[in-house]
Write an enzyme that holds these catalytic residues in place. Structure first.
Site, PDB file in Angstrom:
ATOM      1  N   HIS A 168      63.211 -28.515   0.022  1.00  0.00           N
ATOM      2  CA  HIS A 168      62.911 -29.818  -0.579  1.00  0.00           C
ATOM      3  C   HIS A 168      61.638 -29.782  -1.433  1.00  0.00           C
ATOM      4  O   HIS A 168      61.477 -30.592  -2.352  1.00  0.00           O
ATOM      5  CB  HIS A 168      62.760 -30.850   0.540  1.00  0.00           C
ATOM      6  CG  HIS A 168      63.085 -32.248   0.134  1.00  0.00           C
ATOM      7  ND1 HIS A 168      62.721 -32.783  -1.091  1.00  0.00           N
ATOM      8  CD2 HIS A 168      63.733 -33.243   0.797  1.00  0.00           C
ATOM      9  CE1 HIS A 168      63.127 -34.042  -1.157  1.00  0.00           C
ATOM     10  NE2 HIS A 168      63.754 -34.347  -0.039  1.00  0.00           N
ATOM     11  N   ASP A 406      82.319 -32.829 -10.587  1.00  0.00           N
ATOM     12  CA  ASP A 406      83.664 -32.313 -10.898  1.00  0.00           C
ATOM     13  C   ASP A 406      83.553 -30.998 -11.661  1.00  0.00           C
ATOM     14  O   ASP A 406      83.108 -30.965 -12.813  1.00  0.00           O
ATOM     15  CB  ASP A 406      84.424 -33.361 -11.717  1.00  0.00           C
ATOM     16  CG  ASP A 406      85.844 -32.937 -12.063  1.00  0.00           C
ATOM     17  OD1 ASP A 406      86.236 -31.799 -11.726  1.00  0.00           O
ATOM     18  OD2 ASP A 406      86.558 -33.740 -12.693  1.00  0.00           O
TER      19      ASP A 406
END
Length: 467
Positions: A168, A406
């Protein structure tokens, strides 16, 4: 028969040769507190009703090539976190030929079961999670820690997963999903960057202003935080054997009626109307149900009803007019909000209302207080690490549009935050079919999950009949 996983290939993927010069990136005050945080783990499931051989011949080469082209622009993910000898500050360094660990595996697990929303053992996802490479130490004590690892796992004739483990301190959720959508766009365009429709990331750390000198303050607090402590937070921890993860889906109707219900309750009690949003009311309901379900765990939980319970959540500072930080900024740009409620109120008759008021007030406070949430980042993460308080952490956001990732074969069938294995964390995201639906993911022990589900359904039924 137990599911099996076979590693087929272990390789490294790097930016194209010569495309990225040696670069050092400083950590801002937004980044430093996240050094105390375990790596994040996000998994994407995609339909692929073909053989493993077909996957290797058609999709895998394109996946690798598009990842290489993407890392040219998102090179911090193929870099290392560097801890030089004190008092020099930690930072990110890219030098050729830094790369990302890339594992390809095959699993006999049942794809349909894994993508279902029904409860499943938390360990079901662990075989799909890549392990970060080990750190390296130079003679002078300089410590190098890899930032990202990726694993692609094929389930023949059904689907495959892409799972990413990353630190992170290099990037927050907004930056990570920017990377994922960029990679997906390049893959979908078959490696043609000209056809990729996602904006390039911005790496200029100079745009992060630090008028309160928070970086110096945080660095002082980190002086005794050894790099080995960062590395020790890298692996999947042991979890109770009866721990299950569950995805709950809230419809647009659920959310709108919940908003109205909270509004009506506020007025009937003569209370100030809080900041009523989808995030506020969904988080309030889930938090209430989670704490309420703890009553069955142990009688000691009930011993002190005056203890404070905290819901911690992050707010993105990008695109806020007072900061001039564009949405394409790559790094961390989060402040932390803490909604706090006494247990007696949180599990009481008006617990959802109390939770909504506390969360709404904190959201409104973060919107109006410049960097106020940033001042408490370091102390918050110390508390997160020890979990000494009754703290629940919200991970993710529907605004990140996870299901828009996608690669050319459609939206993910499912996406999970693997690290909700820690029962102190709840994930929020958008839904595959949109329509204003929200996915909520959490992990609890079986008996508590059953109680949680019962309490949740009772309140959704009450809210559902609202005219």
């Amino acid at each position: 028969m137990a599911d099996t996983l076979k590693v087929i290939e272990q390789c490294e993927v790097s930016p194209p040769p010569g495309s990225v010069p040696s670069t050092s990136i400083p950590l801002t005050f937004f980044d430093l507190p996240w050094l105390c945080c375990p790596p994040l783990k996000r998994i994407f499931f995609y339909n692929f009703p073909y053989s493993t051989q077909h996957f290797f011949q058609t999709l895998l080469p394109t996946l690798k090539n598009s990842l290489s082209l993407t890392l040219q622009h998102f090179f911090p993910f193929s870099s290392n976190l560097v801890f030089p000898p004190k008092p020099n500050p930690p930072h990110i360094v890219y030098t050729q030929p830094h790369s990302v660990s890339f594992t390809v595996a095959q699993s006999s697990a049942d794809f349909i079961t894994l993508v279902s929303d029904s409860p499943k053992d938390v360990t079901a996802l662990h075989p799909f999670v890549p392990v970060l490479p080990p750190p390296q130490t130079l003679e002078d004590g300089t410590f190098f820690i890899p930032i990202m690892a990726i694993q692609v796992t094929v389930m023949p004739h059904s689907g495959f997963t892409i799972c990413i483990t990353f630190r992170h301190a290099a990037a927050d959720g907004r930056a990570f999903h920017h990377f994922m959508k960029f990679w997906a766009s390049v893959c979908k365009s078959n490696g043609d960057l000209g056809l990729a429709s996602i904006a390039l990331p911005l790496h200029n750390r100079d745009i992060i202003q630090d008028p309160k000198g928070l970086k110096h303050i945080f660095l002082q607090k980190l002086l005794n935080f050894l790099p080995e402590n960062v590395e020790s937070k890298g692996e999947i921890r042991d979890v109770p054997s009866d721990m299950v993860r569950h995805t709950f889906v809230f419809s647009h109707e659920h959310v709108e009626k919940l908003k109205r219900w909270v509004s009506i309750k506020c007025k009937s009690h003569g209370l100030e109307l809080p900041h009523i949003t989808t995030f506020v009311v969904t988080s309030a309901l889930i938090w209430f149900c989670k704490v309420k379900s703890e009553e069955i765990k142990s009688a000691t939980v009930l011993a002190n009803n005056d203890e404070s319970y905290i819901l911690a959540f992050m707010a993105d500072c990008r695109n806020r007019p007072e900061f001039s930080i564009p949405v394409e900024y790559f790094g961390n740009c989060l402040v932390c909000g803490n909604a706090e409620v006494k247990r007696s109120k949180l599990v009481g008759e008006n617990g959802i209302l109390e939770a909504a008021i506390a969360i709404g007030s904190e959201v409104r406070h973060l919107q109006h207080g410049t960097f106020e949430g940033a001042e408490t980042l370091m102390s918050n993460f110390t508390e997160f690490a020890t979990l000494g308080k009754h703290m629940t952490i919200i991970a993710g956001s529907p605004n990140l549009e996870v299901y828009e990732t996608d690669f050319g074969w459609g939206k993910p069938k499912k996406s999970d935050v693997v690290h909700v294995d820690n029962s102190g964390t709840i994930s929020l995201s958008d839904c595959r079919d949109k329509e204003g639906r929200i996915e909520v993911g959490l992990a609890l022990q079986k008996i508590q999950m059953k109680k949680f589900s019962t309490i949740l359904e009772e309140h959704l039924t009450e809210i559902r009949v609202l005219d």
